[in-house]
Design a protein around this motif. Sequence first.
Motif, short mmCIF file in Angstrom:
data_model
loop_
_atom_site.label_atom_id
_atom_site.label_comp_id
_atom_site.label_asym_id
_atom_site.label_seq_id
_atom_site.Cartn_x
_atom_site.Cartn_y
_atom_site.Cartn_z
N UNK A 389 0.82 -1.21 0.00
CA UNK A 389 0.00 0.00 0.00
C UNK A 389 0.86 1.27 0.00
N UNK A 390 2.03 1.19 0.63
CA UNK A 390 2.92 2.36 0.65
C UNK A 390 3.41 2.68 -0.76
N UNK A 391 3.67 1.66 -1.58
CA UNK A 391 4.07 1.87 -2.97
C UNK A 391 2.95 2.60 -3.72
N UNK A 392 1.72 2.18 -3.53
CA UNK A 392 0.59 2.84 -4.18
C UNK A 392 0.53 4.31 -3.76
N UNK A 393 0.77 4.56 -2.48
CA UNK A 393 0.71 5.92 -1.98
C UNK A 393 1.80 6.78 -2.62
N UNK A 394 3.02 6.28 -2.65
CA UNK A 394 4.13 7.06 -3.21
C UNK A 394 3.92 7.36 -4.69
N UNK A 395 3.33 6.43 -5.42
CA UNK A 395 3.07 6.65 -6.85
C UNK A 395 1.96 7.66 -7.08
N UNK A 396 1.09 7.85 -6.08
CA UNK A 396 0.04 8.86 -6.17
C UNK A 396 0.54 10.24 -5.75
N UNK A 397 1.65 10.27 -5.02
CA UNK A 397 2.19 11.53 -4.52
C UNK A 397 2.78 12.35 -5.67
N UNK A 398 2.92 13.68 -5.48
CA UNK A 398 3.55 14.51 -6.51
C UNK A 398 4.94 13.99 -6.88
N UNK A 399 5.28 14.11 -8.15
CA UNK A 399 6.55 13.56 -8.62
C UNK A 399 7.74 14.08 -7.81
N UNK A 400 7.68 15.33 -7.41
CA UNK A 400 8.81 15.93 -6.68
C UNK A 400 9.04 15.29 -5.32
N UNK A 401 8.02 14.62 -4.76
CA UNK A 401 8.17 14.03 -3.42
C UNK A 401 8.41 12.52 -3.47
N UNK A 402 8.34 11.91 -4.64
CA UNK A 402 8.33 10.44 -4.71
C UNK A 402 9.62 9.80 -4.23
N UNK A 403 10.76 10.35 -4.63
CA UNK A 403 12.03 9.73 -4.22
C UNK A 403 12.13 9.64 -2.70
N UNK A 404 11.77 10.73 -2.03
CA UNK A 404 11.82 10.76 -0.56
C UNK A 404 10.77 9.82 0.03
N UNK A 434 12.46 3.78 -8.69
CA UNK A 434 12.63 4.30 -7.32
C UNK A 434 13.31 3.29 -6.40
N UNK A 435 13.79 2.21 -6.97
CA UNK A 435 14.38 1.16 -6.12
C UNK A 435 15.64 1.65 -5.42
N UNK A 436 16.41 2.47 -6.11
CA UNK A 436 17.64 2.98 -5.49
C UNK A 436 17.32 3.81 -4.25
N UNK A 437 16.21 4.55 -4.29
CA UNK A 437 15.81 5.33 -3.10
C UNK A 437 15.49 4.39 -1.95
N UNK A 438 14.80 3.29 -2.26
CA UNK A 438 14.46 2.31 -1.23
C UNK A 438 15.73 1.68 -0.67
N UNK A 439 16.68 1.36 -1.55
CA UNK A 439 17.95 0.77 -1.11
C UNK A 439 18.65 1.71 -0.11
N UNK A 440 18.66 2.99 -0.42
CA UNK A 440 19.33 3.95 0.48
C UNK A 440 18.65 3.95 1.84
N UNK A 441 17.32 3.95 1.82
CA UNK A 441 16.60 3.93 3.09
C UNK A 441 16.85 2.66 3.88
N UNK A 442 16.98 1.55 3.18
CA UNK A 442 17.17 0.25 3.83
C UNK A 442 18.64 -0.02 4.20
N UNK A 443 19.50 0.93 3.87
CA UNK A 443 20.93 0.77 4.16
C UNK A 443 21.51 -0.48 3.50
#
Length: 444
Positions: A389-404, A434-443
Amino acid sequence: MLAATLLLAGCGGKSATNSSGAKVFASAGCGGCHALSAAKSNGQTGPNLDQAKPSYDVVVRQVSNGGGGMPSFSGKLSTGQIRDVASFVAASTKSNSAALTAFHPNDEKLSDCRGDYACYKQAFGNIAYDDGPETALARLASTMRTNQQVNSGCHQIAHEIGHAAYVRYHDNAAQALANGSMTCWSGYYHGVIERAFGGVPRSKVASIARSLCTGKEINRIYFLLYQCVHGLGHGLMIYSLNDLPYSLHVCDQLATQWDQSSCTGGVFMQNFLPGPMQLSPTKWLSKKDLLYPCDKVKDRDKLYCYLMVTSRILPVVHYDFRKTAAWCRTAERGWVGTCFQSFGRDASGFSVQNPRKIVELCHLAGSMERECDYGGSRDLTSNDAGPARAIKMCLLAPRATRSYCFYGIGTILGGFANQAAERRARCHPVPAAYRRDCYRGARS
Protein backbone atom coordinates in the motif's frame (compact mmCIF):
# COMPACT_ATOMS: atom_id res chain seq x y z
CA MET A 1 -17.75 -11.97 35.14
CA LEU A 2 -16.30 -8.54 35.90
CA ALA A 3 -19.62 -7.26 37.20
CA ALA A 4 -19.33 -9.67 40.08
CA THR A 5 -16.00 -8.22 41.17
CA LEU A 6 -16.67 -4.52 40.80
CA LEU A 7 -19.86 -2.83 41.96
CA LEU A 8 -19.75 0.96 42.00
CA ALA A 9 -23.18 1.56 43.48
CA GLY A 10 -24.69 4.94 44.33
CA CYS A 11 -24.89 5.22 48.09
CA GLY A 12 -24.05 8.28 50.24
CA GLY A 13 -20.35 8.68 51.00
CA LYS A 14 -17.69 11.01 52.41
CA SER A 15 -15.76 13.73 50.63
CA ALA A 16 -12.96 12.78 48.27
CA THR A 17 -9.72 14.51 47.35
CA ASN A 18 -9.73 17.69 45.24
CA SER A 19 -9.70 16.43 41.64
CA SER A 20 -12.43 16.15 39.05
CA GLY A 21 -12.61 12.36 39.33
CA ALA A 22 -12.54 12.46 43.10
CA LYS A 23 -15.38 14.98 43.11
CA VAL A 24 -17.47 12.72 40.88
CA PHE A 25 -16.69 9.77 43.16
CA ALA A 26 -17.96 11.78 46.12
CA SER A 27 -20.98 13.41 44.47
CA ALA A 28 -22.19 10.11 43.01
CA GLY A 29 -22.01 8.61 46.49
CA CYS A 30 -19.59 5.82 45.57
CA GLY A 31 -17.84 5.99 48.92
CA GLY A 32 -20.93 4.85 50.79
CA CYS A 33 -20.59 1.43 49.18
CA HIS A 34 -16.86 1.14 48.55
CA ALA A 35 -13.67 1.37 50.54
CA LEU A 36 -11.13 3.58 48.76
CA SER A 37 -8.29 5.07 50.75
CA ALA A 38 -7.69 7.94 48.29
CA ALA A 39 -11.30 9.05 48.85
CA LYS A 40 -11.19 8.34 52.59
CA SER A 41 -14.22 6.13 52.19
CA ASN A 42 -14.93 2.80 53.88
CA GLY A 43 -18.19 1.55 52.40
CA GLN A 44 -18.89 -2.16 52.79
CA THR A 45 -21.76 -2.82 50.36
CA GLY A 46 -19.57 -3.22 47.29
CA PRO A 47 -16.04 -4.54 46.79
CA ASN A 48 -13.05 -2.88 48.43
CA LEU A 49 -11.54 -0.94 45.52
CA ASP A 50 -8.09 -0.81 47.10
CA GLN A 51 -8.07 -4.57 46.94
CA ALA A 52 -9.88 -5.02 43.60
CA LYS A 53 -7.62 -2.51 41.78
CA PRO A 54 -9.95 -2.20 38.77
CA SER A 55 -8.54 -0.90 35.49
CA TYR A 56 -9.79 2.23 33.76
CA ASP A 57 -11.68 0.15 31.17
CA VAL A 58 -13.38 -1.95 33.83
CA VAL A 59 -14.60 1.11 35.74
CA VAL A 60 -15.89 2.82 32.58
CA ARG A 61 -17.82 -0.26 31.56
CA GLN A 62 -19.24 -0.95 35.01
CA VAL A 63 -20.30 2.63 35.71
CA SER A 64 -21.80 2.98 32.23
CA ASN A 65 -23.61 -0.33 32.01
CA GLY A 66 -24.13 -1.45 35.59
CA GLY A 67 -24.79 -5.10 36.30
CA GLY A 68 -24.38 -7.57 39.13
CA GLY A 69 -26.70 -5.53 41.37
CA MET A 70 -25.37 -2.13 40.37
CA PRO A 71 -27.46 0.37 38.38
CA SER A 72 -26.15 2.06 35.24
CA PHE A 73 -24.92 5.61 35.76
CA SER A 74 -24.99 6.55 32.07
CA GLY A 75 -28.14 8.60 32.60
CA LYS A 76 -26.82 10.33 35.72
CA LEU A 77 -23.20 11.07 34.77
CA SER A 78 -21.85 12.54 31.55
CA THR A 79 -19.31 10.65 29.46
CA GLY A 80 -16.61 13.01 30.74
CA GLN A 81 -17.60 12.42 34.37
CA ILE A 82 -17.52 8.66 33.88
CA ARG A 83 -14.04 8.90 32.38
CA ASP A 84 -12.89 11.18 35.22
CA VAL A 85 -14.05 8.82 37.94
CA ALA A 86 -12.56 5.84 36.09
CA SER A 87 -9.20 7.61 35.86
CA PHE A 88 -9.37 8.54 39.54
CA VAL A 89 -10.15 5.01 40.71
CA ALA A 90 -7.62 3.32 38.42
CA ALA A 91 -4.84 5.72 39.37
CA SER A 92 -5.50 5.89 43.11
CA THR A 93 -6.25 2.34 44.20
CA LYS A 94 -2.66 1.89 45.34
CA SER A 95 -2.23 1.35 41.64
CA ASN A 96 0.93 0.29 39.87
CA SER A 97 1.71 -1.13 36.46
CA ALA A 98 0.92 -4.62 37.68
CA ALA A 99 -2.67 -3.56 38.33
CA LEU A 100 -2.99 -1.34 35.27
CA THR A 101 -1.75 -3.98 32.83
CA ALA A 102 -2.96 -7.10 34.60
CA PHE A 103 -4.84 -9.62 32.51
CA HIS A 104 -7.46 -11.95 33.98
CA PRO A 105 -9.01 -14.44 31.53
CA ASN A 106 -12.76 -14.87 31.57
CA ASP A 107 -15.47 -16.27 29.29
CA GLU A 108 -16.08 -13.17 27.13
CA LYS A 109 -16.06 -13.82 23.36
CA LEU A 110 -15.94 -11.52 20.36
CA SER A 111 -19.54 -12.36 19.59
CA ASP A 112 -20.52 -10.90 22.98
CA CYS A 113 -19.03 -7.45 22.37
CA ARG A 114 -21.45 -5.66 20.02
CA GLY A 115 -19.56 -2.38 19.95
CA ASP A 116 -18.17 -2.54 23.50
CA TYR A 117 -14.48 -1.63 23.11
CA ALA A 118 -13.46 -2.89 26.56
CA CYS A 119 -15.12 -6.19 25.69
CA TYR A 120 -13.12 -6.44 22.45
CA LYS A 121 -9.88 -5.98 24.37
CA GLN A 122 -10.83 -8.66 26.87
CA ALA A 123 -12.08 -11.07 24.20
CA PHE A 124 -8.93 -10.83 22.11
CA GLY A 125 -6.89 -11.28 25.29
CA ASN A 126 -8.87 -14.41 26.05
CA ILE A 127 -8.01 -15.81 22.60
CA ALA A 128 -4.32 -15.11 23.22
CA TYR A 129 -4.44 -16.74 26.63
CA ASP A 130 -6.35 -19.83 25.47
CA ASP A 131 -5.04 -20.37 21.93
CA GLY A 132 -1.82 -18.38 21.78
CA PRO A 133 -0.93 -14.82 20.70
CA GLU A 134 -0.33 -15.74 17.05
CA THR A 135 -3.94 -16.93 16.77
CA ALA A 136 -5.23 -13.81 18.49
CA LEU A 137 -3.18 -11.49 16.29
CA ALA A 138 -4.31 -13.27 13.12
CA ARG A 139 -7.92 -12.92 14.28
CA LEU A 140 -7.30 -9.25 15.03
CA ALA A 141 -5.92 -8.68 11.53
CA SER A 142 -8.96 -10.29 9.92
CA THR A 143 -11.45 -8.48 12.18
CA MET A 144 -9.83 -5.12 11.41
CA ARG A 145 -10.95 -5.48 7.79
CA THR A 146 -14.65 -5.60 8.69
CA ASN A 147 -14.98 -3.83 12.06
CA GLN A 148 -14.17 -0.12 12.08
CA GLN A 149 -14.12 0.12 15.89
CA VAL A 150 -11.60 -2.70 16.18
CA ASN A 151 -9.56 -1.26 13.33
CA SER A 152 -9.34 2.22 14.84
CA GLY A 153 -8.46 0.83 18.29
CA CYS A 154 -6.31 -2.08 17.13
CA HIS A 155 -3.05 -0.86 18.66
CA GLN A 156 -4.38 -0.90 22.22
CA ILE A 157 -6.14 -4.22 21.56
CA ALA A 158 -2.77 -5.60 20.48
CA HIS A 159 -1.33 -4.28 23.76
CA GLU A 160 -3.94 -6.34 25.61
CA ILE A 161 -3.03 -9.43 23.59
CA GLY A 162 0.54 -8.83 24.76
CA HIS A 163 -0.59 -8.59 28.38
CA ALA A 164 -2.47 -11.89 28.01
CA ALA A 165 0.46 -13.63 26.33
CA TYR A 166 2.73 -12.60 29.18
CA VAL A 167 0.39 -14.44 31.54
CA ARG A 168 0.11 -17.43 29.18
CA TYR A 169 3.90 -17.82 29.13
CA HIS A 170 4.20 -17.52 32.92
CA ASP A 171 5.84 -14.06 32.93
CA ASN A 172 8.53 -15.07 30.41
CA ALA A 173 8.92 -11.90 28.32
CA ALA A 174 11.39 -13.41 25.84
CA GLN A 175 9.09 -16.34 25.06
CA ALA A 176 6.11 -14.03 24.68
CA LEU A 177 8.00 -11.71 22.35
CA ALA A 178 9.17 -14.64 20.22
CA ASN A 179 5.55 -15.72 19.58
CA GLY A 180 4.10 -12.43 18.39
CA SER A 181 3.76 -10.48 15.16
CA MET A 182 3.82 -6.90 13.91
CA THR A 183 0.03 -6.53 13.57
CA CYS A 184 -1.16 -2.93 13.95
CA TRP A 185 2.09 -1.07 14.52
CA SER A 186 3.48 -3.88 16.70
CA GLY A 187 1.26 -3.07 19.65
CA TYR A 188 1.66 -6.67 20.83
CA TYR A 189 5.36 -6.20 21.58
CA HIS A 190 4.64 -2.99 23.47
CA GLY A 191 2.05 -4.78 25.60
CA VAL A 192 4.47 -7.54 26.57
CA ILE A 193 7.09 -5.03 27.66
CA GLU A 194 4.55 -2.98 29.62
CA ARG A 195 3.56 -6.07 31.55
CA ALA A 196 7.17 -7.00 32.29
CA PHE A 197 7.48 -3.98 34.60
CA GLY A 198 4.51 -5.05 36.74
CA GLY A 199 5.30 -4.98 40.45
CA VAL A 200 8.98 -4.07 39.99
CA PRO A 201 10.37 -1.63 42.60
CA ARG A 202 11.75 1.62 41.20
CA SER A 203 15.24 0.77 42.41
CA LYS A 204 15.34 -2.10 39.89
CA VAL A 205 13.52 -0.61 36.93
CA ALA A 206 16.57 0.83 35.17
CA SER A 207 18.55 -2.41 35.37
CA ILE A 208 15.58 -4.45 34.11
CA ALA A 209 15.03 -1.94 31.29
CA ARG A 210 18.66 -2.34 30.21
CA SER A 211 18.39 -6.14 30.11
CA LEU A 212 14.91 -6.70 28.65
CA CYS A 213 15.88 -6.10 25.02
CA THR A 214 19.23 -7.88 24.94
CA GLY A 215 18.20 -11.51 24.34
CA LYS A 216 19.07 -13.50 21.22
CA GLU A 217 15.40 -13.76 20.21
CA ILE A 218 14.99 -9.99 20.39
CA ASN A 219 18.11 -9.18 18.38
CA ARG A 220 17.42 -11.51 15.46
CA ILE A 221 15.97 -8.59 13.46
CA TYR A 222 16.40 -4.86 13.92
CA PHE A 223 12.66 -4.14 13.70
CA LEU A 224 11.86 -6.44 16.63
CA LEU A 225 14.64 -4.84 18.66
CA TYR A 226 13.18 -1.41 17.93
CA GLN A 227 9.70 -2.50 18.98
CA CYS A 228 11.12 -3.91 22.21
CA VAL A 229 12.96 -0.71 23.10
CA HIS A 230 10.02 1.43 21.98
CA GLY A 231 7.81 -0.75 24.17
CA LEU A 232 10.05 0.05 27.11
CA GLY A 233 8.93 3.65 26.82
CA HIS A 234 5.27 2.65 26.95
CA GLY A 235 6.00 0.39 29.90
CA LEU A 236 7.88 3.07 31.83
CA MET A 237 5.00 5.53 31.48
CA ILE A 238 2.43 2.98 32.60
CA TYR A 239 4.68 1.82 35.45
CA SER A 240 5.18 5.38 36.72
CA LEU A 241 1.56 6.51 36.12
CA ASN A 242 2.69 8.88 33.35
CA ASP A 243 5.65 10.42 35.13
CA LEU A 244 7.26 11.73 31.95
CA PRO A 245 10.53 13.13 33.43
CA TYR A 246 11.14 9.85 35.28
CA SER A 247 10.44 7.78 32.17
CA LEU A 248 12.79 9.86 30.04
CA HIS A 249 15.45 9.60 32.75
CA VAL A 250 15.31 5.79 32.65
CA CYS A 251 15.45 5.86 28.82
CA ASP A 252 18.60 7.96 29.10
CA GLN A 253 20.26 5.16 31.09
CA LEU A 254 19.98 2.60 28.27
CA ALA A 255 23.15 1.34 26.61
CA THR A 256 23.30 3.27 23.33
CA GLN A 257 22.08 6.58 21.97
CA TRP A 258 19.85 4.65 19.55
CA ASP A 259 18.29 2.72 22.46
CA GLN A 260 17.75 5.91 24.40
CA SER A 261 16.09 7.73 21.52
CA SER A 262 13.90 4.76 20.52
CA CYS A 263 12.73 4.40 24.11
CA THR A 264 11.58 8.03 24.18
CA GLY A 265 9.29 7.27 21.23
CA GLY A 266 7.24 4.95 23.42
CA VAL A 267 7.23 7.51 26.23
CA PHE A 268 5.80 10.27 24.07
CA MET A 269 3.35 8.00 22.25
CA GLN A 270 1.93 6.93 25.61
CA ASN A 271 1.79 10.54 26.78
CA PHE A 272 -0.14 11.66 23.69
CA LEU A 273 -2.78 8.92 23.76
CA PRO A 274 -6.31 10.39 23.83
CA GLY A 275 -7.80 10.51 27.34
CA PRO A 276 -10.12 7.50 26.98
CA MET A 277 -7.17 5.34 25.93
CA GLN A 278 -4.98 6.37 28.86
CA LEU A 279 -4.60 3.92 31.72
CA SER A 280 -4.02 6.89 34.04
CA PRO A 281 -4.18 10.66 33.48
CA THR A 282 -1.14 12.60 32.26
CA LYS A 283 -0.32 16.17 33.24
CA TRP A 284 2.34 16.61 30.56
CA LEU A 285 -0.02 18.31 28.10
CA SER A 286 -1.14 21.91 27.63
CA LYS A 287 -4.47 23.20 26.40
CA LYS A 288 -2.88 26.43 25.15
CA ASP A 289 0.41 25.12 23.72
CA LEU A 290 -0.39 22.01 21.70
CA LEU A 291 3.30 21.45 20.94
CA TYR A 292 4.04 20.99 24.64
CA PRO A 293 6.13 19.26 25.98
CA CYS A 294 8.17 18.99 22.75
CA ASP A 295 9.16 22.67 22.90
CA LYS A 296 10.31 22.27 26.52
CA VAL A 297 12.13 18.91 26.73
CA LYS A 298 15.89 18.57 26.27
CA ASP A 299 17.24 18.61 22.72
CA ARG A 300 18.09 14.90 22.84
CA ASP A 301 14.44 14.07 23.56
CA LYS A 302 12.83 16.29 20.91
CA LEU A 303 13.02 13.93 17.93
CA TYR A 304 10.40 11.41 18.95
CA CYS A 305 8.31 14.01 20.72
CA TYR A 306 7.86 15.92 17.48
CA LEU A 307 7.41 12.66 15.57
CA MET A 308 4.37 11.97 17.77
CA VAL A 309 3.04 15.45 18.52
CA THR A 310 0.23 15.62 15.95
CA SER A 311 -1.43 12.77 17.84
CA ARG A 312 -1.88 15.37 20.57
CA ILE A 313 -2.90 18.24 18.29
CA LEU A 314 -5.49 16.49 16.12
CA PRO A 315 -8.03 15.49 18.81
CA VAL A 316 -7.92 18.99 20.30
CA VAL A 317 -8.65 20.66 16.95
CA HIS A 318 -11.32 18.07 16.14
CA TYR A 319 -9.15 16.42 13.49
CA ASP A 320 -8.91 19.56 11.40
CA PHE A 321 -5.74 18.87 9.40
CA ARG A 322 -5.47 22.49 8.22
CA LYS A 323 -5.30 23.70 11.82
CA THR A 324 -2.85 20.92 12.64
CA ALA A 325 -0.60 22.02 9.77
CA ALA A 326 -0.72 25.56 11.13
CA TRP A 327 0.46 24.30 14.52
CA CYS A 328 3.34 22.37 12.91
CA ARG A 329 4.50 25.53 11.15
CA THR A 330 4.96 27.17 14.58
CA ALA A 331 7.30 24.43 15.81
CA GLU A 332 10.82 25.31 16.88
CA ARG A 333 13.36 26.02 14.20
CA GLY A 334 14.76 22.75 12.90
CA TRP A 335 11.73 20.70 13.99
CA VAL A 336 9.02 21.86 11.59
CA GLY A 337 9.78 19.07 9.13
CA THR A 338 9.67 16.48 11.90
CA CYS A 339 6.25 17.71 12.97
CA PHE A 340 5.03 17.24 9.39
CA GLN A 341 6.41 13.69 9.38
CA SER A 342 4.14 13.14 12.38
CA PHE A 343 1.37 14.80 10.35
CA GLY A 344 1.89 12.17 7.63
CA ARG A 345 1.90 9.33 10.14
CA ASP A 346 -1.42 10.52 11.52
CA ALA A 347 -2.82 11.10 8.02
CA SER A 348 -2.21 7.38 7.51
CA GLY A 349 -3.94 6.43 10.74
CA PHE A 350 -6.84 8.85 10.28
CA SER A 351 -7.54 7.57 6.76
CA VAL A 352 -7.31 3.93 7.91
CA GLN A 353 -4.23 3.58 5.72
CA ASN A 354 -5.90 4.79 2.53
CA PRO A 355 -3.11 5.75 0.07
CA ARG A 356 -5.14 8.30 -1.91
CA LYS A 357 -6.52 9.98 1.22
CA ILE A 358 -3.04 10.24 2.76
CA VAL A 359 -1.75 12.03 -0.34
CA GLU A 360 -4.73 14.40 -0.26
CA LEU A 361 -4.15 15.25 3.40
CA CYS A 362 -0.41 15.69 2.84
CA HIS A 363 -1.16 18.28 0.16
CA LEU A 364 -2.33 20.50 3.04
CA ALA A 365 1.26 20.55 4.28
CA GLY A 366 2.27 22.94 1.48
CA SER A 367 6.04 23.32 1.36
CA MET A 368 6.35 20.44 3.81
CA GLU A 369 4.39 18.00 1.64
CA ARG A 370 7.46 15.84 1.06
CA GLU A 371 7.97 15.39 4.82
CA CYS A 372 4.32 14.41 5.18
CA ASP A 373 4.53 11.87 2.35
CA TYR A 374 7.67 10.43 3.95
CA GLY A 375 5.87 10.02 7.29
CA GLY A 376 2.85 8.48 5.60
CA SER A 377 4.86 5.93 3.63
CA ARG A 378 6.75 4.87 6.74
CA ASP A 379 3.54 4.41 8.71
CA LEU A 380 1.89 2.36 5.95
CA THR A 381 4.93 0.11 5.63
CA SER A 382 5.19 -0.36 9.38
CA ASN A 383 1.48 -1.06 9.84
CA ASP A 384 1.42 -3.62 7.01
CA ALA A 385 4.89 -5.05 7.69
CA GLY A 386 5.27 -4.71 3.92
CA PRO A 387 5.33 -2.12 1.12
CA ALA A 388 2.29 -2.85 -1.09
CA ARG A 389 0.00 0.00 0.00
CA ALA A 390 2.92 2.36 0.65
CA ILE A 391 4.07 1.87 -2.97
CA LYS A 392 0.59 2.84 -4.18
CA MET A 393 0.71 5.92 -1.98
CA CYS A 394 4.13 7.06 -3.21
CA LEU A 395 3.07 6.65 -6.85
CA LEU A 396 0.04 8.86 -6.17
CA ALA A 397 2.19 11.53 -4.52
CA PRO A 398 3.55 14.51 -6.51
CA ARG A 399 6.55 13.56 -8.62
CA ALA A 400 8.81 15.93 -6.68
CA THR A 401 8.17 14.03 -3.42
CA ARG A 402 8.33 10.44 -4.71
CA SER A 403 12.03 9.73 -4.22
CA TYR A 404 11.82 10.76 -0.56
CA CYS A 405 8.57 8.81 -0.19
CA PHE A 406 10.21 5.61 -1.44
CA TYR A 407 13.23 6.33 0.73
CA GLY A 408 10.80 6.31 3.67
CA ILE A 409 9.56 2.86 2.65
CA GLY A 410 13.14 1.64 2.68
CA THR A 411 13.84 2.94 6.18
CA ILE A 412 11.17 0.58 7.49
CA LEU A 413 11.85 -2.39 5.21
CA GLY A 414 15.51 -2.29 6.20
CA GLY A 415 14.53 -3.09 9.75
CA PHE A 416 12.98 -6.41 8.76
CA ALA A 417 16.35 -8.06 8.06
CA ASN A 418 19.86 -7.84 9.50
CA GLN A 419 21.88 -8.77 6.40
CA ALA A 420 22.43 -6.18 3.65
CA ALA A 421 21.43 -8.61 0.90
CA GLU A 422 18.17 -9.42 2.69
CA ARG A 423 17.44 -5.73 3.22
CA ARG A 424 18.05 -5.11 -0.46
CA ALA A 425 15.70 -7.94 -1.41
CA ARG A 426 12.91 -6.34 0.64
CA CYS A 427 12.95 -3.41 -1.81
CA HIS A 428 12.38 -5.58 -4.91
CA PRO A 429 8.60 -4.87 -5.06
CA VAL A 430 9.38 -1.15 -5.46
CA PRO A 431 9.23 0.11 -9.08
CA ALA A 432 12.67 0.07 -10.69
CA ALA A 433 12.74 3.84 -11.11
CA TYR A 434 12.63 4.30 -7.32
CA ARG A 435 14.38 1.16 -6.12
CA ARG A 436 17.64 2.98 -5.49
CA ASP A 437 15.81 5.33 -3.10
CA CYS A 438 14.46 2.31 -1.23
CA TYR A 439 17.95 0.77 -1.11
CA ARG A 440 19.33 3.95 0.48
CA GLY A 441 16.60 3.93 3.09
CA ALA A 442 17.17 0.25 3.83
CA ARG A 443 20.93 0.77 4.16
CA SER A 444 21.68 -1.86 1.52
